[in-house]
Enzyme design. Structure first.
Site, PDB file in Angstrom:
ATOM      1  N   GLY A  11      11.769 -70.865  52.549  1.00 27.12           N
ATOM      2  CA  GLY A  11      11.116 -71.714  53.549  1.00 27.12           C
ATOM      3  C   GLY A  11       9.756 -71.163  53.950  1.00 27.12           C
ATOM      4  O   GLY A  11       9.307 -70.129  53.443  1.00 27.12           O
ATOM      5  N   PHE A  12       9.146 -71.860  54.875  1.00 24.81           N
ATOM      6  CA  PHE A  12       7.803 -71.481  55.356  1.00 24.81           C
ATOM      7  C   PHE A  12       7.814 -70.061  55.935  1.00 24.81           C
ATOM      8  O   PHE A  12       7.154 -69.159  55.406  1.00 24.81           O
ATOM      9  CB  PHE A  12       7.365 -72.539  56.385  1.00 24.81           C
ATOM     10  CG  PHE A  12       6.197 -72.173  57.242  1.00 24.81           C
ATOM     11  CD1 PHE A  12       5.053 -71.608  56.688  1.00 24.81           C
ATOM     12  CD2 PHE A  12       6.220 -72.419  58.615  1.00 24.81           C
ATOM     13  CE1 PHE A  12       3.963 -71.285  57.484  1.00 24.81           C
ATOM     14  CE2 PHE A  12       5.136 -72.101  59.412  1.00 24.81           C
ATOM     15  CZ  PHE A  12       4.013 -71.533  58.856  1.00 24.81           C
ATOM     16  N   ASP A  32      18.813 -68.753  50.007  1.00 24.78           N
ATOM     17  CA  ASP A  32      18.425 -70.097  50.438  1.00 24.78           C
ATOM     18  C   ASP A  32      19.332 -71.091  49.726  1.00 24.78           C
ATOM     19  O   ASP A  32      19.864 -70.788  48.650  1.00 24.78           O
ATOM     20  CB  ASP A  32      16.953 -70.371  50.058  1.00 24.78           C
ATOM     21  CG  ASP A  32      16.285 -71.330  51.029  1.00 24.78           C
ATOM     22  OD1 ASP A  32      16.753 -72.478  51.136  1.00 24.78           O
ATOM     23  OD2 ASP A  32      15.297 -70.939  51.674  1.00 24.78           O
ATOM     24  N   ASP A  57      24.532 -71.248  50.472  1.00 25.61           N
ATOM     25  CA  ASP A  57      24.537 -71.875  51.796  1.00 25.61           C
ATOM     26  C   ASP A  57      25.230 -70.919  52.757  1.00 25.61           C
ATOM     27  O   ASP A  57      26.450 -70.688  52.644  1.00 25.61           O
ATOM     28  CB  ASP A  57      25.297 -73.212  51.698  1.00 25.61           C
ATOM     29  CG  ASP A  57      25.478 -73.888  53.050  1.00 25.61           C
ATOM     30  OD1 ASP A  57      25.051 -73.323  54.070  1.00 25.61           O
ATOM     31  OD2 ASP A  57      26.064 -74.989  53.071  1.00 25.61           O
ATOM     32  N   GLY A 103      29.177 -61.343  61.019  1.00 29.73           N
ATOM     33  CA  GLY A 103      30.289 -60.652  60.364  1.00 29.73           C
ATOM     34  C   GLY A 103      29.792 -59.718  59.274  1.00 29.73           C
ATOM     35  O   GLY A 103      30.252 -58.580  59.151  1.00 29.73           O
ATOM     36  N   TYR A 146      19.712 -79.293  66.973  1.00 29.04           N
ATOM     37  CA  TYR A 146      18.941 -78.069  66.733  1.00 29.04           C
ATOM     38  C   TYR A 146      18.996 -77.168  67.971  1.00 29.04           C
ATOM     39  O   TYR A 146      19.341 -75.987  67.881  1.00 29.04           O
ATOM     40  CB  TYR A 146      17.508 -78.454  66.410  1.00 29.04           C
ATOM     41  CG  TYR A 146      16.607 -77.308  66.016  1.00 29.04           C
ATOM     42  CD1 TYR A 146      16.832 -76.588  64.837  1.00 29.04           C
ATOM     43  CD2 TYR A 146      15.500 -76.956  66.789  1.00 29.04           C
ATOM     44  CE1 TYR A 146      15.983 -75.552  64.455  1.00 29.04           C
ATOM     45  CE2 TYR A 146      14.656 -75.926  66.416  1.00 29.04           C
ATOM     46  CZ  TYR A 146      14.892 -75.230  65.247  1.00 29.04           C
ATOM     47  OH  TYR A 146      14.054 -74.208  64.872  1.00 29.04           O
ATOM     48  N   TYR A 160      28.330 -60.545  70.119  1.00 25.34           N
ATOM     49  CA  TYR A 160      28.539 -59.484  69.127  1.00 25.34           C
ATOM     50  C   TYR A 160      27.858 -58.188  69.561  1.00 25.34           C
ATOM     51  O   TYR A 160      28.342 -57.099  69.283  1.00 25.34           O
ATOM     52  CB  TYR A 160      28.032 -59.914  67.737  1.00 25.34           C
ATOM     53  CG  TYR A 160      29.115 -60.543  66.888  1.00 25.34           C
ATOM     54  CD1 TYR A 160      29.627 -61.795  67.196  1.00 25.34           C
ATOM     55  CD2 TYR A 160      29.638 -59.870  65.776  1.00 25.34           C
ATOM     56  CE1 TYR A 160      30.625 -62.375  66.426  1.00 25.34           C
ATOM     57  CE2 TYR A 160      30.642 -60.443  65.005  1.00 25.34           C
ATOM     58  CZ  TYR A 160      31.127 -61.689  65.334  1.00 25.34           C
ATOM     59  OH  TYR A 160      32.115 -62.254  64.571  1.00 25.34           O
TER      60      TYR A 160
END
Ligand code: UDP
Length: 313
Positions: A11-12, A32, A57, A103, A146, A160
């Protein structure tokens, strides 16, 4: 040699981070699934021994062989058009993806930096936005997928940190621009550059009085790098406090491109579009000794050089 996993590597922002960590002498593992990323952004890294690429993914279980010193989670659709078209993937990568990487970080004893966003402030009622502001988010609006994924991401990362003692860092990224932004991602800068180059109308949403504050990508990467190496686990705003209205921004693009056929045209304002956005960067100054160094004029000049090559007129 430090080993670094960067998700959203094609990505960018991810691709610029890969470049930076390679330059710092690290071994970089880029990951990616290419739903919004583009391998062209990292093609130049493939011949290097210090670079590996995994097509994966991160919403599904993540396995990486060997040790990992740092993990940077930058995978996510990030433009309003993208997350409108991919609402479920957006929710999953911010929530399940983050959980998987937490994790992994726990297993490998790595430090994890997550990419949060000014969207956690929603349509802010406080201006400029400090890290202490809790935000004004519509959970069920179009941007909710989002915004809420990113808010959950911060919550689980903090859990965490406190519960497992994991080393975590959180950057709240404000509008950023530069080479490798996707031409058709719908964000204002690629849209305006493409429209101006083609001699079309620049689609100003609403009356263009809403504001944004644009940070050049190299400044952002420097801030993220410093944050990762710092010992500060609370969220830090990284962005450029120089605020501009979208109408003024359109006029700057018109002047830079200089195409007499192009002009501003007005379209409906999307739902829940934040009216004002500008980071308070006192924390970044104090904790990281960081502030942006590249003016919008200079950053736009560099970005236009890139768009000249990739926009088909
Ligand atoms: N915008 C616009 N025309 C466009 C795309 C965006 O006027 O073609 C506006 C949008 O309404 C918002 C601002 O520009 O107020 C920044 O939008 P962008 O999608 O780049 O990112 P956001 O900051 O909203 O996440």
């Amino acid at each position: 040699m430090k080993r670094v996993l960067i998700t959203g590597a094609a990505g960018f922002l991810g691709s610029h981070l890969c470049d930076r960590f390679i330059k710092e002498g690290c071994h970089v593992i880029g990951m990616d699934n290419l739903i919004t990323g583009n391998l062209a952004n990292i093609e130049h890294l493939f011949p290097l021994n210090e670079f590996e690429y995994y097509h994966h993914d991160v919403s599904k279980f993540v396995h990486v062989p060997g040790e990992l010193d740092y993990i940077l989670h930058f995978a996510s659709p990030a433009s309003p058009i993208d997350y409108l078209q991919m609402p479920i993937q957006t929710l999953k990568v911010g929530s399940l993806g983050t959980h998987n990487l937490l994790g992994l970080a726990k297993e490998k004893n790595s430090r994890l930096l997550i990419a949060s966003t000014s969207e956690v402030y929603g349509d802010p009622l406080e201006h400029p936005q400090t890290e202490e502001y809790w935000g004004n988010v519509n959970p069920i609006g179009p941007r909710g997928v989002y915004d809420e994924a990113k808010r959950f991401q911060e919550a689980i990362t903090m859990a965490y940190h406190t519960y497992h003692g994991l080393e975590t860092r959180m950057v709240r990224i404000f509008n950023t621009y530069g080479p490798r932004m996707r031409v058709d991602d719908g964000r204002v800068l690629p849209a305006f550059f493409s429209q101006a180059s083609r001699g079309e109308g620049l689609t100003v949403f609403g009356d263009g009085s809403q504001t944004r504050s644009f940070c050049y990508v190299d400044d952002l990467v420097e801030g993220i790098y410093r944050l990762l190496l710092s010992d500060y686990h609370m969220p830090v705003n990284i962005g450029n406090p120089h605020e501009v209205t979208i109408k003024e921004f359109g006029e700057e693009v018109l002047e830079m491109v200089g195409n007499p056929a192009a002009k501003l045209i007005y379209k409906n304002l999307p739902q829940d579009d934040p009216k004002r956005r500008r980071p308070n960067i006192s924390k970044a100054k104090e904790v990281l000794d960081w502030e942006p160094t590249i003016s919008r004029a200079e950053g736009m000049r560099r970005t236009y050089e890139y768009f000249k090559k990739v926009v088909t007129v």
